[in-house]
Write an enzyme that holds these catalytic residues in place. Sequence first.
Site, PDB file in Angstrom:
ATOM      1  N   ASN A   3       0.713  -1.678   0.027  1.00  0.00           N
ATOM      2  CA  ASN A   3      -0.163   0.321   0.010  1.00  0.00           C
ATOM      3  C   ASN A   3       0.703   1.333  -0.343  1.00  0.00           C
ATOM      4  O   ASN A   3       0.768   2.658  -0.342  1.00  0.00           O
ATOM      5  CB  ASN A   3      -1.137  -0.187   0.955  1.00  0.00           C
TER       6      ASN A   3
ATOM      7  N   HIS B  33      -7.836  -0.442   5.732  1.00  0.00           N
ATOM      8  CA  HIS B  33      -8.603  -2.349   6.375  1.00  0.00           C
ATOM      9  C   HIS B  33      -9.298  -2.735   5.026  1.00  0.00           C
ATOM     10  O   HIS B  33     -10.324  -2.092   4.658  1.00  0.00           O
ATOM     11  CB  HIS B  33      -9.029  -2.133   8.046  1.00  0.00           C
TER      12      HIS B  33
ATOM     13  N   ALA C 222      -7.991  -4.213  -4.741  1.00  0.00           N
ATOM     14  CA  ALA C 222      -9.120  -2.828  -4.722  1.00  0.00           C
ATOM     15  C   ALA C 222      -8.047  -2.008  -3.547  1.00  0.00           C
ATOM     16  O   ALA C 222      -8.568  -0.624  -3.803  1.00  0.00           O
ATOM     17  CB  ALA C 222      -9.949  -3.149  -3.990  1.00  0.00           C
TER      18      ALA C 222
END
Length: 218
Positions: free
Chosen positions: A17, A112, A176
């Site tokens: 990320n 999350h 995603a």
Amino acid sequence: MTARARVGVLISGRGSNLQSLIDACAAGDFPAEIVYVVSNVPDVEGLRRAERARIPSRTIAHGGFASRECFDEAVAGALREFDVAVVCLAGFMRVLSAGFVETWRGRLINIHPSLLPAFKGVNVHRRVLESGVRISGCTAHFVVHELDSGPIIAQAAVPVLPQDNEEVLAERVLSAEHKLYPLALRLLSEDRVRLEGDRAIFDIPTDGESSLFSPPLR
């Protein structure tokens, strides 16, 4: 924020990320820049990602501190050295102290791997599969003291397929996440979302037409 928001990213591992945020910030029109990366674990891939992107980084190992609060103050001090305005948690596997969360309130966000408020905590994908739900996803949210409970900034949904195992579902959700987290950072950096009390307040157009069906409609 009129200038590019100065972002610090906290990591504990491979930093996928973090990489999505690095890639987004590389675009000339993106309203934020990553100025510092801190890991609580030494020699992880996330630190090498920062090095390749020529972003200053540092390891602050939590085991060397007498308390959670002492560790958090060391991290906060490092962020202040680089004049950080926004803090992104990107796979940061530490629960932050109330003092740290309050200091950065409204400027501290997390990603999350579930559609919060469902499936807070760890072992998310195993619990999703055991529950039998047909749609999962990810959530970008403001961080508050209660774990995975901050006001939601953005969510992305993915189908849960009958043949999925934990690894396959995790990869689908992670893909995603890599799109959603830069969107959340953009919204915050452009002042299109802000934290007021216990709510996220938005200044964005809405579209109520999109739907995800799982299994898909034919």
